[in-house]
Enzyme design. Structure first.
Site, PDB file in Angstrom:
ATOM      1  N   SER A 228       0.848  -1.189   0.000  1.00  0.00           N
ATOM      2  CA  SER A 228       0.000   0.000   0.000  1.00  0.00           C
ATOM      3  C   SER A 228       0.879   1.233   0.000  1.00  0.00           C
ATOM      4  CB  SER A 228      -0.910   0.032   1.234  1.00  0.00           C
ATOM      5  OG  SER A 228      -1.839  -1.022   1.206  1.00  0.00           O
ATOM      6  N   GLY A 229       0.350   2.304  -0.583  1.00  0.00           N
ATOM      7  CA  GLY A 229       1.035   3.586  -0.569  1.00  0.00           C
ATOM      8  C   GLY A 229       0.141   4.639   0.043  1.00  0.00           C
TER       9      GLY A 229
ATOM     10  N   THR B 253      -2.064   6.527  -1.461  1.00  0.00           N
ATOM     11  CA  THR B 253      -3.408   6.494  -2.043  1.00  0.00           C
ATOM     12  C   THR B 253      -3.873   5.103  -2.416  1.00  0.00           C
ATOM     13  OG1 THR B 253      -3.085   8.717  -2.955  1.00  0.00           O
ATOM     14  CG2 THR B 253      -4.853   7.395  -3.917  1.00  0.00           C
ATOM     15  N   LYS B 254      -2.996   4.286  -2.975  1.00  0.00           N
ATOM     16  CA  LYS B 254      -3.403   3.033  -3.595  1.00  0.00           C
ATOM     17  C   LYS B 254      -2.991   1.802  -2.790  1.00  0.00           C
ATOM     18  CE  LYS B 254      -1.202   3.921  -7.407  1.00  0.00           C
ATOM     19  NZ  LYS B 254      -0.781   5.326  -7.253  1.00  0.00           N
ATOM     20  N   ALA B 255      -3.763   0.740  -2.970  1.00  0.00           N
ATOM     21  CA  ALA B 255      -3.388  -0.601  -2.531  1.00  0.00           C
ATOM     22  C   ALA B 255      -3.134  -1.431  -3.780  1.00  0.00           C
ATOM     23  CB  ALA B 255      -4.490  -1.239  -1.693  1.00  0.00           C
ATOM     24  N   VAL B 256      -2.098  -2.255  -3.750  1.00  0.00           N
ATOM     25  CA  VAL B 256      -1.704  -3.043  -4.914  1.00  0.00           C
ATOM     26  C   VAL B 256      -1.835  -4.526  -4.589  1.00  0.00           C
ATOM     27  CG1 VAL B 256       0.121  -3.531  -6.590  1.00  0.00           C
ATOM     28  CG2 VAL B 256      -0.093  -1.232  -5.606  1.00  0.00           C
TER      29      VAL B 256
ATOM     30  N   ASP C 151       7.125  14.060  -7.198  1.00  0.00           N
ATOM     31  CA  ASP C 151       7.523  13.326  -5.998  1.00  0.00           C
ATOM     32  C   ASP C 151       8.408  12.169  -6.428  1.00  0.00           C
ATOM     33  OD1 ASP C 151       7.721  12.482  -3.376  1.00  0.00           O
ATOM     34  OD2 ASP C 151       5.831  11.380  -3.395  1.00  0.00           O
TER      35      ASP C 151
END
Length: 505
Positions: free
Chosen positions: A154-155, A157-160, A288
């Site tokens: 996860s980051g 914003t997103k989950a992978v 970024d």
């Protein structure tokens, strides 16, 4: 995707502040677990989104808060991407104009559009998928059938997640409702639906940008699903993007690679920087820039995260307003103000950050002695931004050429090519006499690449532990031969694709 809905429990005791805090904390974790659980598990009984990819059917793209009049994310996204007036000065026949016209057409597709469902579906398939050839994009129904899903990372914003489609491993990216992006939004007073919508816009932006930025070193979008109704916690309201599955990059992994593999990453990165600076859509800035934005796909470096990317360069009235300062190295580069923009701002900013996060420590360590002066100049260019990215590619082309052709060995006489080891055809020592060595391509033995047999002999002669080596028919990305070095010899095994060489006693 078997997404499960859970009823929210009301707060029974409103008199105690501590109890309220505990409830909010537990609710946030339950919501996160609900979405993750629903994403990883599948169910044939769950309702599926209406969207269909290339050649399919789907209703409108609005996944906003319908209770507030509807937030058309594609409209907002398109306005954001098209806000750069400099880009609109390209000729109508340019690649950017094609992208612009398609995005503007998307802005016309709203829930109130006069188009019928079928007409709207055709426009979506035509304009959101920029591909004109090749395999069809995966659609919501196909994505739903992706098997063996596993959580990866996860980051902000997103989950992978990883999965398997038609025997191929793929990556599935969706909004992480337990991530910092959504949680910070909710802490600011937004509802889960509103905050999900805002985070999902970044994924939609990535779908558009990654398809538009088609390049060997940009991750390939294989499909996407943008549901036609607002997010409600169920699986059929979740935005998903499917891409190639890449291997995450971290510093330790990079430093453990062979110099040839690190050269490949640096070369890929340099070509990518040049592409981003010369795109027909304008110079794209990685606002970024971090290693986490890249992955390795079969050894090739690929940009996978562009949700913080942008095309705008700072506006200006004179050169004095175009100082690009890098506080980490106390370095400032003066740029020219051209037509109201600081020309090269994005290009040099990307270059400096690429050197800081990659080439400064990837290229010098383990480089062949004859290439070190040239490598030093290349690293200095990244640090000082003394060349354009196109000029930097020319320098890297030279490094790769010298290494590929063996010119770095500085052989001038016929004796420099002579060999002295005894060779035995169709012979191998599998699993025997392996030992560890620096810069090995293998984690279990001493496996290196060589230009020719003489270089392999020189390597063995310079290693007191080496007693011989196995020459294979395998080649690296640059065409060099893979060799397994051994610290002993015995009666060999038969192998039609290898040859054993033993050091003279």
């Amino acid at each position: 995707m078997g997404w499960r809905r859970r009823q929210r429990r009301g707060m029974e005791n409103v008199w105690y502040f501590a109890a309220a805090c505990v409830f909010i904390f537990l609710f946030g974790n339950l919501a996160m677990l609900q979405t993750y659980h629903g994403f990883v598990e599948t169910s044939t009984s769950s309702r599926r989104p209406q969207y269909r990819g290339q050649g399919g059917k789907r209703a409108h793209l609005d996944f906003g808060d319908s209770g507030n009049g509807g937030m058309n994310s594609i409209q907002q996204l398109s306005r954001e991407l098209l806000a750069n007036k400099n880009l609109l000065q390209h000729a109508r026949g340019s690649e950017y104009f094609v992208m612009e016209s398609r995005l503007r057409k998307l802005m016309e597709i709203t829930p109130d559009s006069a188009y019928s469902v079928n007409a709207t579906s055709a426009l979506i398939s035509r304009y959101l998928d920029f591909s004109t050839s090749g395999p069809a994009m995966l659609d919501c129904r196909t994505i739903d059938n992706i098997k063996d899903r596993e959580y990866v990372a996860s980051g902000w914003t997103k989950a992978v997640f990883s999965g398997v489609h038609a025997g191929r491993k793929v990556a599935l990216k969706t909004v992480d409702i337990g991530g910092q992006d959504v949680m910070a939004c909710m802490d600011g007073g937004g509802s889960l639906q509103q905050c999900y919508h805002r985070a999902a816009q970044k994924i939609v932006k990535e779908i558009v940008l990654l398809q538009a930025l088609a390049h060997d070193n940009v991750i390939q979008v294989l499909g996407f699903c943008v549901p036609d109704k607002p997010y409600d916690g169920d699986g059929d309201t979740t935005v998903v993007m499917v891409t190639e599955l890449g291997e995450p990059i971290d510093l330790i992994k990079l430093l453990q690679m062979s110099w040839e593999d690190r050269l490949r990453i640096s070369y890929d990165l340099t070509r990518l920087l040049d592409f981003l600076s010369r795109s027909a859509r304008g110079a794209l800035a990685m606002n970024d820039f971090r290693r986490q934005q890249f992955v390795l796909v079969h050894g090739a470096l690929k940009l996978s995260d562009v949700d913080d990317a942008g095309f705008d360069e700072p506006s200006c009235r004179s050169d004095n307003e175009c100082d690009l300062h890098f506080s980490s190295s106390n370095f400032t580069k003066r740029l020219a103000c051209v037509e109201g923009r600081c020309q090269g701002y994005n290009e040099y900013r990307n270059m400096f950050n690429a050197g800081r996060h990659f080439t400064t420590f990837l290229l010098p360590h383990g480089a062949p002695p004859a290439l070190r002066p040239l490598i030093s100049d290349v690293v200095g260019t990244f640090e000082n931004c003394s060349l354009t990215t196109r000029e930097l590619v020319t320098w890297m082309d030279k490094v790769v050429h010298l290494y590929k052709t063996g010119r770095y060995l500085n052989r001038t006489a016929a004796k420099d090519f002579e060999t002295s080891y005894k060779g035995t055809e169709r012979s191998d020592l599998p699993g025997q006499f392996d030992y560890r060595c620096r810069m090995s391509l293998s984690g279990t033995g001493c496996t290196l690449s060589v230009f020719d047999l003489r270089e392999a002999e020189d390597m063995c002669n310079g290693d007191h532990e080496c007693r011989g080596f196995i020459v294979t028919n395998q080649r690296t990305w640059i065409g060099r031969t893979i060799v397994h070095f051994k610290n002993g010899t015995a009666a060999p095994s038969w192998n039609a694709h290898t040859k054993l060489y033993v050091k003279p006693s």
